[in-house]
Design an enzyme around this catalytic site. Structure first.
Site, short mmCIF file in Angstrom:
data_model
loop_
_atom_site.label_atom_id
_atom_site.label_comp_id
_atom_site.label_asym_id
_atom_site.label_seq_id
_atom_site.Cartn_x
_atom_site.Cartn_y
_atom_site.Cartn_z
N HIS A 473 0.78 -1.23 0.00
CA HIS A 473 0.00 0.00 0.00
C HIS A 473 0.82 1.30 0.00
O HIS A 473 0.32 2.35 -0.40
CB HIS A 473 -0.93 0.01 1.22
CG HIS A 473 -2.18 0.82 1.04
ND1 HIS A 473 -2.23 1.96 0.26
CD2 HIS A 473 -3.43 0.65 1.51
CE1 HIS A 473 -3.45 2.45 0.29
NE2 HIS A 473 -4.20 1.68 1.03
N TYR A 589 -14.51 5.90 8.68
CA TYR A 589 -13.51 6.36 7.70
C TYR A 589 -13.98 5.97 6.31
O TYR A 589 -14.21 4.80 6.03
CB TYR A 589 -12.17 5.71 8.02
CG TYR A 589 -11.00 6.10 7.15
CD1 TYR A 589 -9.95 6.85 7.66
CD2 TYR A 589 -10.90 5.67 5.82
CE1 TYR A 589 -8.86 7.18 6.88
CE2 TYR A 589 -9.81 6.00 5.03
CZ TYR A 589 -8.79 6.75 5.57
OH TYR A 589 -7.70 7.08 4.78
N THR A 602 -4.82 10.77 -0.43
CA THR A 602 -6.17 10.54 0.09
C THR A 602 -6.53 11.55 1.17
O THR A 602 -5.67 12.22 1.73
CB THR A 602 -6.30 9.13 0.69
OG1 THR A 602 -5.37 8.99 1.77
CG2 THR A 602 -6.05 8.06 -0.36
#
Length: 770
Positions: A473, A589, A602
């Site tokens: 990630h 979230y 993000t």
């Protein structure tokens, strides 16, 4: 072995008559072609860098400016207002040129300077235009005159035929929100989660922080925002991802699935051949910057493309305190794992990519190889699934020289990591629920030692032809991987295809070297460390409760008839489902993107709002009428849309609070407010997987080619992870995760609540489902 022989360009022997030199013409040919390919790539990069550097102008526009200036000079008009004459006076080579030559050189220099000035002006204007975000807040389907004029100007100054990175220099920088706005939005977001006493206490902490420490921290953030391309992204990558010492398997990595209903071929080697070739074609387009720039769906508005750069040839390198990301400009091989063995597979030969049929033969050779794993080799990759510090120390102690260093270098320099899995996965009609759950868990963690979790992505091909992907990630977010995945699936099925027997198409060059088995020397002490890492990883994997299901009752088409954003509809349904599941609200979230800005990644949408909680309470209250509930729902949906737009336009709160916290740590000051905010658990973590290249899949004529999407592990020990993908007009796929060890969570129970909540919300609208 043949490949070893061909790798030697020349051999010599010493005889009484002298040195007898034997040249290998095949090896010299391969060296020549390899060098030629490398130089072509270097020249292509240089060309692309120049074209991108002068965008939104084009190289040919320089010639136009030169001709225009020369033409006015010959018409005895000085467009430079005397500047060409000044340049002529100070030319260092004036003594070697005629008067006419001096005039031409001076005009060329002036024209070039004017051309660069025009480029910078156009770029500045485009950056200012892209800083306008009013279009996002307008009602869907209604465009103001201001926005129409703005779009026209954006088209004019956007240039023609942009390459992948053409807009990078024209994107605005992420703005630093005002402290007052962030504090106000934060307190509003936590109000439904706190009672009056708790909220009063938090309000006091926030006001104290705003008045005393915040101005000092904000000054440093503004300074960074003026100096750096993005005031968030480098800290986000370092502190959220690379400095984390816990295992990245499940906790950070995520996965992507194959088509839900279609498997193009059941032959494992053939599917691997086509899909690997498709990935390499995508890499070639990426290297040449032939991919179209990313844009806001359905518009001409560009998004940041910087994350694409590290898609291939990239590995996360473990460190004792912090990891690093290692990216190579090119790689000519991939590493393949099968039944505990590692193989190196060349993907280039004679200066070209291996075609799908040649790759199929390579992979079939690996599948047919019955040699056993060497000691410690089978479960070696468990090191990448365990604690980061353990892996870093082991790497430093046991992989710093000899065969281990060479083999590890091959893995880390590979274009990507491929696992030829010996299990069968995918949707089975006889057991659809458990088969999809098992498929998800296999992609998320597998056996904990058959994926190299540090690679930018590990590509998995199962025994029955199904494929999947596990992505690290830190280097990029899911939409970048999703774009590659969509392209690969479409290329595999609609461009490359298979023959009638299910094998790859193409002619085979029999001189292509076969895969080479990689050699490791794993000591007994290292094997013990591997086993310890495997125990840590296995405990994490065994605790993951996963549920994947397609929701077929309705989809985006019917939601749009409700005049509601599909994402808002689903998010509010998740709030209702969570309340029914746990009987309480939680900090939620939802991942949004900030790629309207340079190097943006993000931002968080805090989906649990005062408005959504009021709606949920109304749904739980039998005395409320559907009209009252519908009114509250619309209010919640509008609020969610506003929060999403704020997050996309740099007006979110969580990245701002995160950066304030980082600055406070650098300054060595303690903030009770920031410490409490950053420690709040996200018990409901959600993300929508967008379909970015709808044109690649004709879901009207071929509805069976629907993507199953992807998912991730739970963020909190007692929380849920929810990923969903809206496919076409009539399908929503959900991926739910939680932990067996929590008595508060159950993925299948939560899935039932989600289904019912979606149906209950739809029932508020007087619509005909047909």
């Amino acid at each position: 072995m043949a490949e070893a022989h061909q790798a030697v360009a020349f051999q010599f022997t010493v005889t009484p008559e002298g040195i007898d030199l034997h040249l290998s013409h095949e090896a010299l040919k391969q060296i020549y072609l390899s060098g030629l390919r490398s130089w072509k790539k270097k020249l292509a990069r240089l060309k692309n860098s120049f074209i991108t550097g002068v965008y939104p102008a084009s190289p040919s526009s320089w010639l136009f400016v030169v001709i225009a200036i020369m033409g006015t000079m010959y018409a005895r008009v000085d467009p430079s207002m005397g500047m060409i004459g000044k340049i002529k006076e100070h030319l260092p080579v004036s003594g070697y040129l005629s008067h006419q030559g001096q005039s031409i050189v001076s005009a060329l220099l002036f024209s070039t300077g004017l051309w660069f000035a025009l480029i910078m002006t156009m770029r500045y204007i485009l950056k200012q235009l892209l800083s306008y975000h009013g279009w996002m807040y307008e009602q869907h389907g209604k465009m103001s005159a201001t926005t129409k004029l703005w779009l026209t100007l954006v088209k004019i100054f956007s240039g023609r035929k942009p390459m992948l990175y053409s807009y990078q220099a024209s994107l605005p920088r992420l703005p630093v929100p005002k402290i007052k706005d962030t504090m106000q939005k934060y307190l509003e977001s936590v109000r439904p989660l706190m009672n009056d006493e708790e909220f009063k206490r938090m309000t006091g902490l926030a006001k104290d922080f705003e008045a005393k420490l915040a101005p000092k921290l904000q000054w440093y953030l503004k300074l960074k925002s003026w100096w750096a391309s993005n005031y968030v992204s480098d800290w986000w990558e370092e502190y959220i991802y690379l400095r984390g010492r816990s295992p990245i398997m499940v906790n950070s990595n995520y996965y992507a699935m194959d088509f839900l209903y279609v498997t193009p071929t059941p032959i494992q080697a053939a599917r691997a051949g086509n899909t690997v070739h498709a990935l390499l074609l995508y890499r070639r387009k990426l290297s040449r910057e032939e991919l179209k720039p990313s844009r806001v769906p359905g518009s001409i508005i560009p998004l940041c493309s910087s994350q694409w750069e590290r898609t291939f040839n990239t590995t996360r390198i473990p460190g004792e305190e912090t990891d690093t990301i290692q990216h190579f400009s090119d790689s000519k091989h991939i590493v393949v794992y099968h039944k505990g063995r590692f193989f190196k597979v060349w993907v280039y030969y004679s200066g070209r990519l291996l075609n799908p049929k040649e790759l199929e033969i390579q992979f079939q050779h690996i599948l047919d190889d019955t040699s056993p794993p060497r000691p410690g080799e089978e479960k070696l990759a468990a090191l990448t699934a365990g604690e980061r510090t353990t892996w870093a120390k082991t790497r430093k102690s046991y992989f710093r020289s000899g065969k281990n260093l060479h083999a590890l270098d091959l893995v880390e320099r590979a274009a990507f990591f491929l696992t030829l899995d010996d299990s069968e996965q995918g949707l089975r009609t006889d057991d659809p629920v458990n088969s999809l759950d098992a498929y998800a868990k296999s992609l998320l963690h597998g056996k904990c030692y058959d994926r190299w979790f540090d690679k930018s992505f590990s590509f998995i091909v199962f025994q029955n032809g199904k494929v999947g992907l596990n992505a690290e990630h830190s280097w990029a977010d899911a939409p970048i991987v999703g774009h590659m995945w969509e392209s690969m699936l479409a290329t595999d099925c609609f461009q490359l295809g298979y023959n009638d027997e299910g094998h790859c198409k193409g002619q085979v060059d029999t001189t292509v070297p076969l895969p080479k088995r990689m050699e490791w020397e794993i000591s007994n002490e290292c094997q013990e460390i591997i086993q310890d890492s495997l125990k840590v990883a296995q405990a994490i994997a065994d605790d993951v409760d996963f549920h994947t299901f397609p929701f077929k009752d309705f989809g985006k088409g019917l939601i749009k008839k409700c005049k509601t954003s599909p994402d808002a509809f689903i998010q509010i349904a998740l709030q209702l489902a969570h309340y029914r599941d746990k009987g309480k609200f939680c900090l939620t979230y939802e991942a949004s993107m900030t790629r309207l800005f340079r190097e943006g990644r993000t931002e968080t949408v805090r989906s649990c709002t005062i408005e959504s909680s009021n709606f949920v309470k109304a749904m739980m209250e039998p005395s409320k009428t559907n009209e009252e509930r519908l009114k509250l729902f619309r209010s919640a949906a509008e609020k969610h849309q506003l929060l999403y737009r704020n997050s996309m336009t740099g007006a979110g709160i969580d990245r701002h609070l995160f950066c304030l916290y980082v600055v406070s740590k650098y300054l060595g000051v303690d903030s009770p407010f920031l410490k409490e905010v950053l420690s709040e658990p996200w018990r409901l973590s959600t993300s929508q997987t967008p379909i970015q290249q709808v044109e690649l899949f004709d879901l009207v004529n071929h509805p069976e080619y629907v993507s199953c999407g992807g998912g991730f592990g739970p963020v909190a020990d007692d929380g849920y992870g929810v990923s969903y993908i809206i496919v076409g007009e009539n399908l929503i796929n959900f991926h739910l995760s939680c932990k067996f060890s929590s008595h508060e969570t159950d993925s299948h129970r939560f899935g039932r609540h989600i289904r019912q909540s979606l149906l209950d919300i739809l029932s508020l609208f007087k619509l005909d489902k047909m």
